[in-house]
Write a protein that holds these residues in place. Structure first.
Motif, short mmCIF file in Angstrom:
data_model
loop_
_atom_site.label_atom_id
_atom_site.label_comp_id
_atom_site.label_asym_id
_atom_site.label_seq_id
_atom_site.Cartn_x
_atom_site.Cartn_y
_atom_site.Cartn_z
N CYS A 332 0.83 -1.20 0.00
CA CYS A 332 0.00 0.00 0.00
C CYS A 332 0.86 1.25 0.00
O CYS A 332 1.81 1.37 0.79
CB CYS A 332 -0.92 -0.01 1.23
SG CYS A 332 -2.22 1.23 1.21
N VAL A 333 0.54 2.20 -0.88
CA VAL A 333 1.28 3.47 -0.95
C VAL A 333 0.92 4.36 0.22
O VAL A 333 1.77 5.08 0.77
CB VAL A 333 0.97 4.18 -2.29
CG1 VAL A 333 1.63 5.56 -2.32
CG2 VAL A 333 1.44 3.33 -3.46
N HIS A 334 -0.35 4.34 0.63
CA HIS A 334 -0.82 5.17 1.74
C HIS A 334 -1.41 4.28 2.83
O HIS A 334 -2.63 4.20 3.00
CB HIS A 334 -1.87 6.17 1.26
CG HIS A 334 -1.39 7.06 0.14
ND1 HIS A 334 -0.38 7.97 0.31
CD2 HIS A 334 -1.77 7.13 -1.17
CE1 HIS A 334 -0.17 8.60 -0.85
NE2 HIS A 334 -0.99 8.11 -1.75
N PRO A 335 -0.55 3.56 3.57
CA PRO A 335 -1.06 2.61 4.57
C PRO A 335 -1.83 3.31 5.68
O PRO A 335 -1.57 4.47 6.02
CB PRO A 335 0.21 1.95 5.10
CG PRO A 335 1.30 2.93 4.83
CD PRO A 335 0.91 3.62 3.55
N ALA A 336 -2.80 2.59 6.23
CA ALA A 336 -3.59 3.11 7.35
C ALA A 336 -2.72 3.17 8.60
O ALA A 336 -1.73 2.46 8.72
CB ALA A 336 -4.81 2.22 7.59
N SER A 337 -3.13 3.99 9.54
CA SER A 337 -2.36 4.17 10.77
C SER A 337 -3.10 3.73 12.01
O SER A 337 -2.66 3.96 13.12
CB SER A 337 -1.96 5.65 10.93
OG SER A 337 -3.13 6.46 10.97
N GLY A 338 -4.27 3.08 11.83
CA GLY A 338 -5.02 2.67 13.02
C GLY A 338 -6.10 1.68 12.65
O GLY A 338 -6.03 0.99 11.64
N THR A 339 -7.12 1.60 13.49
CA THR A 339 -8.22 0.67 13.26
C THR A 339 -9.15 1.22 12.19
O THR A 339 -9.21 2.43 11.97
CB THR A 339 -9.00 0.44 14.55
OG1 THR A 339 -9.41 1.70 15.08
CG2 THR A 339 -8.14 -0.27 15.57
N PRO A 340 -9.93 0.36 11.52
CA PRO A 340 -10.77 0.81 10.42
C PRO A 340 -11.88 1.74 10.90
O PRO A 340 -12.43 1.59 11.97
CB PRO A 340 -11.37 -0.49 9.87
CG PRO A 340 -11.27 -1.45 11.00
CD PRO A 340 -10.04 -1.07 11.75
N ALA A 341 -12.19 2.73 10.06
CA ALA A 341 -13.20 3.69 10.45
C ALA A 341 -14.28 3.86 9.41
O ALA A 341 -15.44 4.10 9.75
CB ALA A 341 -12.55 5.05 10.73
N ARG A 342 -13.97 3.77 8.11
CA ARG A 342 -15.00 3.96 7.10
C ARG A 342 -14.70 3.11 5.88
O ARG A 342 -13.58 2.65 5.70
CB ARG A 342 -15.09 5.43 6.70
CG ARG A 342 -13.84 6.01 6.04
CD ARG A 342 -14.04 7.48 5.73
NE ARG A 342 -12.93 8.03 5.01
CZ ARG A 342 -11.83 8.52 5.58
NH1 ARG A 342 -11.71 8.49 6.89
NH2 ARG A 342 -10.85 9.03 4.84
N ALA A 343 -15.70 2.94 5.07
CA ALA A 343 -15.56 2.06 3.90
C ALA A 343 -14.60 2.62 2.88
O ALA A 343 -14.45 3.81 2.75
CB ALA A 343 -16.94 1.85 3.26
N GLY A 344 -13.98 1.72 2.14
CA GLY A 344 -13.14 2.09 1.02
C GLY A 344 -11.81 2.67 1.40
O GLY A 344 -11.03 3.03 0.56
N GLY A 345 -11.53 2.82 2.68
CA GLY A 345 -10.24 3.38 3.01
C GLY A 345 -9.83 3.13 4.43
O GLY A 345 -8.68 3.03 4.74
N GLY A 346 -10.78 3.03 5.34
CA GLY A 346 -10.44 2.79 6.73
C GLY A 346 -9.92 4.02 7.40
O GLY A 346 -10.17 5.15 7.01
N ALA A 347 -9.12 3.80 8.46
CA ALA A 347 -8.64 4.92 9.25
C ALA A 347 -7.65 5.76 8.49
O ALA A 347 -6.95 5.31 7.60
CB ALA A 347 -8.01 4.38 10.54
N ALA A 348 -7.57 6.99 8.82
CA ALA A 348 -6.64 7.89 8.15
C ALA A 348 -5.24 7.74 8.70
O ALA A 348 -5.05 7.22 9.77
CB ALA A 348 -7.11 9.33 8.34
#
Length: 348
Positions: A332-348
């Protein structure tokens, strides 16, 4: 050395009058003795084709490359007869649908003893006694009577138990379970999974569990490989994956799981789009058409599987079975930094 080492596995299907279709595109993973490793993803991501390639059960239209080393031997290079001798004895498979996997015109005893007679030196009477013991071991009531019955006389859960008994008949060192609870209701699912994991732990057998159900993964697997578009997009230990998912596809899957601790009125967040919305990997991240965080960098060439933790530092995750350290890696070029939060991308 791991018991099973799959490296750069690629499977292409030839189609008359059309271009070849790629189902598995460079999958690599390993399984240690006594370990349960999960292959997770939506239908069409390449999980089942990967398992069939390992077992050598793909049709002639499949072109398989890479290596599948089992206890040091590359199964892809074995002659058909040598590979058939290993199936059922050293490695076995629990198929997805027990009604179509069991032969409807043969008794359960006949199907169990067939495996035993093929891979052991047991005589007919001894194999019959062992078949009864196997049915009892997997929790089939009145096993002496059941060995003379046919698959249609059993419930779905009992048929799945018979498939597990067949897989365990010769005490294989590796079991591949392909969606073993898909056709079962929730209570029977729990019973079958508990049975399968208990038998695996007691015997020290390794298992590859193929599923789309993250709840199943949370309760059974030591390590998890998340597949999308025929490639592994994230690999981690179970606890690390659920605590710090990195790939946006993984966070999307987790956000779509119902939670009992969610605030009242909170709805599910499905991953937008369809698995058919796929970008070829050589042109970037295959998941980018469905990802809210995708940009030009995500669509500009091959993206490697990179190790690291949720905070961007080099990270490792514990191997429950062996105590060794294995990297938490994501493609992943822009990996998540935490737990999932929303569809299609998860946590910011």
């Amino acid at each position: 050395m791991s018991l099973l080492e799959v490296e750069d596995l690629r499977v292409r299907f030839t189609r008359r009058g059309a271009a070849d279709a790629t189902a598995v595109d460079g999958v690599s993973f390993s399984v240690d003795a006594g370990e349960v490793v999960g292959l997770v993803g939506e239908s069409g991501c390449g999980k089942s084709v990967t398992s069939l390639a390992v077992m050598g059960l793909l049709p002639r239209t499949a072109r398989v490359t890479g290596s599948v080393r089992f206890d040091g031997t590359d199964l892809l290079t074995l002659p058909p007869r040598a590979l058939a001798a290993r199936r059922g004895r050293d490695l076995a498979m629990v198929f997805q649908d027990p009604m179509t996997s069991l032969n409807p015109v043969l008794t359960l005893g006949r199907q169990l003893t067939e495996v035993l007679r093929a891979h052991t030196d047991l005589g007919r009477a001894a194999a019959q006694r062992e078949a009864v013991d196997l049915l009892a071991r997997v929790g089939i009531p009145d096993p002496r009577r059941r060995v003379g019955e046919y698959p249609h006389q059993l419930s779905g859960g009992m048929r799945q138990r018979v498939l597990i008994a067949i897989a365990l008949a010769c005490s294989p060192r590796l079991i591949i379970a392909d969606e073993p609870t898909t056709a079962l209701d929730v209570t029977i699912q729990a019973q079958v999974l508990d049975l399968l994991t208990t038998l695996v732990r007691e015997s020290g057998t390794a298992m590859v569990l193929i599923t789309h159900d993250l709840g199943v993964v949370a309760g059974t697997c030591d390590r998890v490989n998340v597949l999308y578009g025929g490639r592994v997009v994230e690999t981690a230990g179970r606890r690390e994956l659920f605590a710090h998912p990195r790939h946006r596809y993984t966070t999307g899957l987790l956000a779509a799981v119902p939670r009992v601790d969610a605030p009242e009125g909170t709805g599910l967040s499905p991953v937008p789009g369809s698995v058919r919305d796929l970008l070829p990997w050589e042109r970037g991240c295959a998941f980018s058409p469905r990802c809210a965080h995708a940009d030009d960098a995500c669509r500009s060439g091959d993206i490697p599987l990179t190790a690291g933790s949720a905070d961007g530092t080099a990270g490792t995750t514990g191997d429950v079975a062996t105590g060794e350290r294995a990297p938490h890696a994501a493609r992943c070029v822009h990996p998540a930094s935490g737990t999932p939060a929303r569809a299609g991308g998860g946590a910011a």
